[in-house]
Design an enzyme around this catalytic site. Structure first.
Site, PDB file in Angstrom:
ATOM      1  N   PRO A  36       0.833  -1.205   0.000  1.00  0.00           N
ATOM      2  CA  PRO A  36       0.000   0.000   0.000  1.00  0.00           C
ATOM      3  C   PRO A  36       0.866   1.252   0.000  1.00  0.00           C
ATOM      4  CG  PRO A  36       0.111  -0.922   2.203  1.00  0.00           C
ATOM      5  CD  PRO A  36       0.808  -1.903   1.298  1.00  0.00           C
ATOM      6  N   GLY A  80       5.902 -16.183 -15.946  1.00  0.00           N
ATOM      7  CA  GLY A  80       4.838 -17.147 -16.178  1.00  0.00           C
ATOM      8  C   GLY A  80       3.474 -16.583 -15.843  1.00  0.00           C
ATOM      9  N   GLN A 108     -23.780  -5.718 -42.618  1.00  0.00           N
ATOM     10  CA  GLN A 108     -22.384  -5.865 -43.038  1.00  0.00           C
ATOM     11  C   GLN A 108     -21.418  -5.228 -42.050  1.00  0.00           C
ATOM     12  OE1 GLN A 108     -20.736  -3.823 -46.606  1.00  0.00           O
ATOM     13  NE2 GLN A 108     -20.425  -5.904 -47.387  1.00  0.00           N
ATOM     14  N   GLU A 131       0.023  -7.993 -12.842  1.00  0.00           N
ATOM     15  CA  GLU A 131       1.203  -8.684 -13.389  1.00  0.00           C
ATOM     16  C   GLU A 131       2.092  -7.724 -14.187  1.00  0.00           C
ATOM     17  OE1 GLU A 131       1.420 -11.272 -11.981  1.00  0.00           O
ATOM     18  OE2 GLU A 131      -0.143 -12.758 -12.273  1.00  0.00           O
TER      19      GLU A 131
END
Length: 426
Positions: free
Chosen positions: A154, A286, A324, A409
């Site tokens: 924090p 990872g 479209q 991350e």
């Protein structure tokens, strides 16, 4: 007619995600081995049957679905890339990405927590002693016990380049360690113990989990002063803050983790003193692949939901699928999904092979996949019109759950910095 079409939209979504009638151009099994296709199917089936039916309830009631995760662990998903001798599945980083993408189609929030849990178990398996591996990993791989990763602090989350979410990644690339020096949680050595003081913020699973992998300062300033300790719930001096109220990720609790003269045995330190920063960085390489894979699952599910919506919803007397402009947008969504998937899987292979460029490829994949997949989910919501903003429809939950992937991350701003520095230092 409209009311009939609206009936039980989440039930319709579950049926859609369970059917697996997927156009070949976005088929996530393309290019996989037969073994990979098999465990991908297991994960997809588990997501459709055990997660998707409860995703909305877990979100609304903020339920941490421990029993469901334990069922997933019985399939080998509690320690996917952990060695088999301590209960892991021993699979590769690519295998792991495939599994997390599949599970995330059922509940992105729950899968994201499972990815963090897996990262923690891998850290203990990789950097722990044989005694530590056998003490902690079996019960974590079975998800009898759950793990949390404690890095963020924090008071350092207001600056863009904070250590908590980002600075550590920058320091790992530049070697400067300037932001790493701001880590304040300290562990003072006293005989065969450390006395830990400080706090961590925004900890996934905090208060409900059993094992805490904590980065703390045992030495001087900079990365070399950081070590990694494993704490267990119930240790004197370990406490938790209030449960945070979040936009998404509501199936996993988030709290501050507080250390007040918390006594931790030296035998709970992973690796040597001063090795913590390296452990954190290797784990989070990872972690970026894992969270990008969760984004892929949410985007894949959202493309299927948009595809179904355009087919069944009518405006001006004909299906939206005949428009479209919407066809073009759907094509763009599918193209971005496949591009992101290829980038994530390329980075996963690089990480598994230990290639020199693995860290920057992980950053590139995390940046591209989380940005693009959020855009895909958001566009799917837009295609639903006003219905997409109702909690009866699953697409809005994918949008809410995936948004934070661009922050954690390592923020995507810092991912850009890592890539740029790698290019300019070449």
């Amino acid at each position: 007619m409209a009311m009939a079409w609206r009936a039980a939209p989440r039930a319709a979504a579950r049926l859609l995600l369970g059917r697996r009638r997927i156009a070949s151009c976005i088929d996530p099994s393309t290019g996989l081995t037969e073994d990979q296709k098999e465990f991908q199917k297991v994960a997809l089936d588990f997501a459709a049957k055990e997660m998707a039916p409860y995703m909305a309830e877990w979100d609304e009631k903020e339920i941490f679905p421990v029993e469901t995760m334990r069922k997933a662990a019985q399939l080998g998903f509690g320690g996917i890339y952990v060695k088999p001798d301590v209960g892991g599945s021993g699979l590769s980083r690519l295998d792991t990405s495939i599994i997390f993408e599949a599970l995330s189609t059922g509940c992105t929030s729950t899968t994201a927590y499972m990815s963090i849990h897996n990262m923690c178990v891998w850290m203990i398996d990789t950097f722990g002693s044989e005694e530590q591996r056998h003490r902690f990993c079996p019960s974590l791989c079975s998800m009898e016990k759950f793990a949390s990763y404690c890095l963020t602090e924090p008071g350092r989350i207001c600056r863009l380049w904070t250590f908590c979410f980002t600075g550590c990644f920058l320091a790992s690339q530049t070697g400067s360690g300037s932001d790493a020096a701001s880590l304040l949680t300290s562990a003072q050595r006293k005989g065969d113990t450390y006395v830990l003081n400080g706090s961590k913020a925004f900890i996934s699973g905090g208060g409900d989990t059993d094992v805490y992998v904590v980065m703390c300062r045992t030495g001087g300033p900079g990365p070399k002063g950081i070590s990694c300790l494993v704490l267990e719930k119930g240790m004197p001096g370990l406490s938790f803050g209030k449960k945070e109220k979040k936009v998404g990720w509501n199936s996993q609790p988030t709290r501050a983790v507080i250390f007040e003269d918390c006594v931790v045995p030296v035998g709970n330190r992973l690796g040597a003193e001063g090795q913590g920063f390296s452990i954190a960085m290797q784990g989070l390489n990872g972690g970026r692949i894992n969270i990008a894979s969760c984004s892929l699952g949410a985007a894949h599910a959202s493309v299927l939901l948009a595809q179904e919506h355009l087919t069944v919803r009518k405006q001006f007397g004909e299906p939206l699928a005949n428009n479209q402009y919407l066809q073009f947008r759907l094509a763009e969504m599918a193209t971005r999904l496949v591009a992101a998937r290829l980038m994530v899987r390329n980075a996963a292979r690089a990480l598994q092979e230990g290639r020199e460029d693995a860290a920057v490829l992980c950053s590139m994949a995390k940046l591209f996949a989380t940005d693009e997949c959020f855009g895909i989910c958001n566009q799917a919501l837009q295609m639903h019109g006003g219905y997409g903003y109702l909690k009866d429809y699953a697409v809005q939950q994918f949008v809410r759950d995936i948004r934070v992937h661009q922050i954690l991350e390592g923020t995507n701003e810092v991912m850009r910095m890592i890539v740029a520095r790698n290019l300019l230092q070449g």
